[in-house]
Design an enzyme around this catalytic site. Structure first.
Site, mmCIF file in Angstrom:
data_model
loop_
_atom_site.group_PDB
_atom_site.id
_atom_site.type_symbol
_atom_site.label_atom_id
_atom_site.label_comp_id
_atom_site.label_asym_id
_atom_site.label_seq_id
_atom_site.Cartn_x
_atom_site.Cartn_y
_atom_site.Cartn_z
ATOM 1 N N LYS A 84 12.297 5.090 39.702
ATOM 2 C CA LYS A 84 13.707 5.093 39.290
ATOM 3 C C LYS A 84 14.314 6.486 39.235
ATOM 4 O O LYS A 84 15.525 6.615 39.203
ATOM 5 C CB LYS A 84 13.908 4.316 37.989
ATOM 6 C CG LYS A 84 13.696 5.056 36.706
ATOM 7 C CD LYS A 84 14.387 4.286 35.561
ATOM 8 C CE LYS A 84 13.932 4.818 34.215
ATOM 9 N NZ LYS A 84 14.692 4.222 33.109
ATOM 10 N N ASP A 85 13.478 7.521 39.229
ATOM 11 C CA ASP A 85 14.001 8.884 39.228
ATOM 12 C C ASP A 85 14.224 9.441 40.627
ATOM 13 O O ASP A 85 14.722 10.552 40.780
ATOM 14 C CB ASP A 85 13.060 9.809 38.453
ATOM 15 C CG ASP A 85 13.011 9.465 36.969
ATOM 16 O OD1 ASP A 85 14.048 9.016 36.442
ATOM 17 O OD2 ASP A 85 11.948 9.631 36.360
ATOM 18 N N ARG A 135 23.675 3.095 31.412
ATOM 19 C CA ARG A 135 23.389 1.697 31.728
ATOM 20 C C ARG A 135 22.998 0.913 30.470
ATOM 21 O O ARG A 135 23.528 -0.170 30.216
ATOM 22 C CB ARG A 135 22.231 1.659 32.742
ATOM 23 C CG ARG A 135 21.642 0.298 33.037
ATOM 24 C CD ARG A 135 20.392 0.452 33.928
ATOM 25 N NE ARG A 135 19.325 1.184 33.262
ATOM 26 C CZ ARG A 135 18.475 0.656 32.390
ATOM 27 N NH1 ARG A 135 18.564 -0.616 32.077
ATOM 28 N NH2 ARG A 135 17.539 1.394 31.824
ATOM 29 N N ARG A 136 22.089 1.483 29.694
ATOM 30 C CA ARG A 136 21.665 0.791 28.473
ATOM 31 C C ARG A 136 22.810 0.716 27.466
ATOM 32 O O ARG A 136 23.073 -0.340 26.885
ATOM 33 C CB ARG A 136 20.479 1.535 27.825
ATOM 34 C CG ARG A 136 19.204 1.397 28.631
ATOM 35 C CD ARG A 136 18.112 2.340 28.120
ATOM 36 N NE ARG A 136 16.905 2.214 28.928
ATOM 37 C CZ ARG A 136 16.043 3.186 29.140
ATOM 38 N NH1 ARG A 136 16.240 4.387 28.610
ATOM 39 N NH2 ARG A 136 14.981 2.989 29.881
ATOM 40 N N ARG A 153 17.574 13.116 23.823
ATOM 41 C CA ARG A 153 17.030 13.735 25.040
ATOM 42 C C ARG A 153 15.596 14.198 24.846
ATOM 43 O O ARG A 153 15.065 14.175 23.743
ATOM 44 C CB ARG A 153 17.928 14.913 25.464
ATOM 45 C CG ARG A 153 19.365 14.460 25.723
ATOM 46 C CD ARG A 153 20.116 15.339 26.710
ATOM 47 N NE ARG A 153 21.438 14.780 26.933
ATOM 48 C CZ ARG A 153 21.763 13.950 27.922
ATOM 49 N NH1 ARG A 153 20.848 13.613 28.810
ATOM 50 N NH2 ARG A 153 22.984 13.490 28.044
ATOM 51 N N ARG A 159 11.099 12.344 22.082
ATOM 52 C CA ARG A 159 11.986 11.289 21.587
ATOM 53 C C ARG A 159 11.360 10.505 20.440
ATOM 54 O O ARG A 159 12.023 10.179 19.462
ATOM 55 C CB ARG A 159 12.349 10.329 22.719
ATOM 56 C CG ARG A 159 13.287 10.959 23.722
ATOM 57 C CD ARG A 159 13.724 9.972 24.780
ATOM 58 N NE ARG A 159 14.301 10.706 25.906
ATOM 59 C CZ ARG A 159 15.217 10.202 26.723
ATOM 60 N NH1 ARG A 159 15.619 8.962 26.576
ATOM 61 N NH2 ARG A 159 15.690 10.939 27.691
ATOM 62 N N CYS A 247 21.485 8.376 39.818
ATOM 63 C CA CYS A 247 20.562 7.825 38.834
ATOM 64 C C CYS A 247 21.220 7.741 37.467
ATOM 65 O O CYS A 247 20.673 7.183 36.540
ATOM 66 C CB CYS A 247 19.272 8.626 38.791
ATOM 67 S SG CYS A 247 19.473 10.263 38.112
HETATM 68 C C1 DPM Z 1 16.631 7.379 34.708
HETATM 69 C C2 DPM Z 1 17.203 6.910 33.517
HETATM 70 C C3 DPM Z 1 16.316 7.262 32.489
HETATM 71 C C4 DPM Z 1 15.204 7.946 33.096
HETATM 72 C C5 DPM Z 1 18.520 6.175 33.418
HETATM 73 C C6 DPM Z 1 18.396 4.705 33.074
HETATM 74 C C7 DPM Z 1 16.489 6.988 31.035
HETATM 75 C C8 DPM Z 1 17.242 8.112 30.371
HETATM 76 C C9 DPM Z 1 17.431 7.926 28.899
HETATM 77 C C10 DPM Z 1 17.181 7.265 36.062
HETATM 78 N N1 DPM Z 1 15.454 8.029 34.425
HETATM 79 O O1 DPM Z 1 17.315 4.138 32.909
HETATM 80 O O2 DPM Z 1 19.458 4.049 32.935
HETATM 81 O O3 DPM Z 1 16.882 7.016 28.261
HETATM 82 O O4 DPM Z 1 18.148 8.764 28.320
HETATM 83 C C11 DPM Z 1 12.678 7.790 32.879
HETATM 84 C C12 DPM Z 1 11.748 7.073 32.083
HETATM 85 C C13 DPM Z 1 10.769 6.562 32.963
HETATM 86 C C14 DPM Z 1 11.113 7.007 34.229
HETATM 87 C C15 DPM Z 1 11.799 6.902 30.627
HETATM 88 C C16 DPM Z 1 12.598 5.686 30.181
HETATM 89 C C17 DPM Z 1 9.528 5.753 32.664
HETATM 90 C C18 DPM Z 1 9.637 4.293 33.094
HETATM 91 C C19 DPM Z 1 9.533 4.005 34.591
HETATM 92 C C20 DPM Z 1 13.954 8.527 32.446
HETATM 93 N N2 DPM Z 1 12.248 7.772 34.149
HETATM 94 O O5 DPM Z 1 13.483 5.170 30.893
HETATM 95 O O6 DPM Z 1 12.346 5.230 29.037
HETATM 96 O O7 DPM Z 1 8.551 4.399 35.250
HETATM 97 O O8 DPM Z 1 10.426 3.335 35.095
#
Ligand code: DPM
Length: 348
Positions: A84-85, A135-136, A153, A159, A247
């Site tokens: 997702k990143d 999104r959330r 953050r 966190r 993203c």
């Molecule tokens: C991206 C988002 C977030 C990450 C945006 C989204 C969350 C940011 C936040 C694109 N990357 O999800 O709407 O909560 O402020 C990220 C996490 C993981 C990968 C951590 C998470 C682990 C889970 C995975 C940060 N990137 O989302 O809790 O492998 O999908």
């Protein structure tokens, strides 16, 4: 008999000489994710020497630019990411050579210990929920109007510490997959179902990024591909790409693959969730009629993914499903909703 890809990295004397260098960020989650891929490669190719290179501060900076400027792949052979990143199109010369079986893709609620037993629905009026994900926040604001949302953050360790050590947040929202990989399953108090919060494109899947022309490494990692995950994620990524969402836009998806039917639900939201568009479409995949393509063709990429051993027409169907769904939402005003969301968010 095919001896497997590692035969290609034997030297003239027949000895395996190649060292595979894996780059990783320093965070605990990044290390865990990288180590899990390294363990799988070691099991598949015991003769290969794996070297994990923890990126220094500069290296971290390089990794943090999401390969947009300088690529760590100039100094290492592969980098493990959360899918997702990764942007829907990678810089020229790079590709996603493997997408592994998806973990639980949903978001999870992690409560402050003093709120044990609560759910988002039962938390008192104006409880503060930590998330920096537009999104959330968009989906949950609409669904749980009694809650307040505040940015949080830092990496997962930071966190969780911010949640537990202070009284600033009643709960935080994180991806279940990351929590599981960290061994923090016990902190998951609630998994958010699609009615509450749909997940991000690619959430829960790990991706292995490689040089697009490094056919040896491409062959080697290609066995890690998990077909159903690849097809779902190609559809999701095509949806995001066609919407021209990065993203950090309020875009969410839900996908399923069963009985050769690929279902994709996609949605876009205004920042407070009051405005939204959501639709589901499906595509029929070949029911096992596929044949395996022989070689990795490094020229063929779909939304940044090279998966030569997965039936091409199915990948095309998945890609069309995602872009078709996006076009449907665009015809109803999705671009306008996202443009306003982006503007307001930039102005914050
Ligand atoms: C991206 C988002 C977030 C990450 C945006 C989204 C969350 C940011 C936040 C694109 N990357 O999800 O709407 O909560 O402020 C990220 C996490 C993981 C990968 C951590 C998470 C682990 C889970 C995975 C940060 N990137 O989302 O809790 O492998 O999908």
């Amino acid at each position: 008999m095919d001896q497997g890809p590692y035969k290609t990295i034997r030297d003239v004397s027949g000895k395996v000489s190649r060292v595979i260098r894996i780059g990783t960020r320093k965070s605990q989650l990044a290390r865990i994710q990288t180590d899990s891929i390294a363990a799988k490669l070691k099991e598949l190719y015991p003769e290969v020497t794996l070297e994990i290179i923890g990126m220094t501060t500069t290296g971290d900076k390089i990794l943090d630019t999401a390969l947009s400027k300088v690529s760590p792949l100039l100094i290492v052979d592969l980098v493990v990411h959360s899918l997702k990143d990764l942007p829907t199109s990678l810089p020229p010369g790079f590709t996603i050579g493997a997408i592994l079986k998806r973990e639980n893709p949903h978001d999870a609620v992690v409560l402050h210990p003093q709120n044990a037993g609560q759910t988002l629905a039962t938390l008192p009026q104006n409880s503060v929920i930590g998330t920096s994900s537009l999104r959330r926040a968009a989906q949950l604001k609409k669904r749980f109007p009694h809650l307040d949302f505040k940015d949080i953050r830092g990496n997962l360790n930071t966190r969780l510490k911010k949640l537990d050590d202070k009284e600033d947040y009643s709960a935080i929202i994180l991806a279940a997959a990351g929590l599981k990989r960290m061994g923090w399953d016990a902190r998951i108090s609630q998994i958010l179902e699609p009615e509450d919060c749909m997940y991000a494109v690619g959430q829960g899947a790990l991706a292995v990024e490689v040089r697009a022309r490094d056919t040896e490494i491409l062959e080697m990692v290609s066995v890690l591909h998990h077909k159903d995950t690849v097809l779902r994620c190609i559809a999701e990524r095509a949806f995001l790409r066609t919407l021209e969402g990065g993203c950090s836009v309020p875009v969410a998806v839900h996908s399923e693959l069963k009985d050769s039917q690929l279902y994709l639900t996609g949605a876009v939201y205004s920042l407070d969730g009051s405005d939204s568009l959501k639709e589901t479409m499906q595509a029929t995949l070949s029911a096992g009629a596929e044949r395996v393509e022989e070689r990795v063709d490094e020229q063929v990429q779909r939304v940044g993914v090279t998966a030569a051993k997965i039936w091409g027409p199915d990948q095309d169907s998945a890609e069309r499903l995602g872009s078709g769904l996006a076009e449907l939402l665009i015809s109803r005003g999705a671009r306008e909703i996202l443009a306003v969301a982006r503007q307001l968010n930039d102005a914050r």
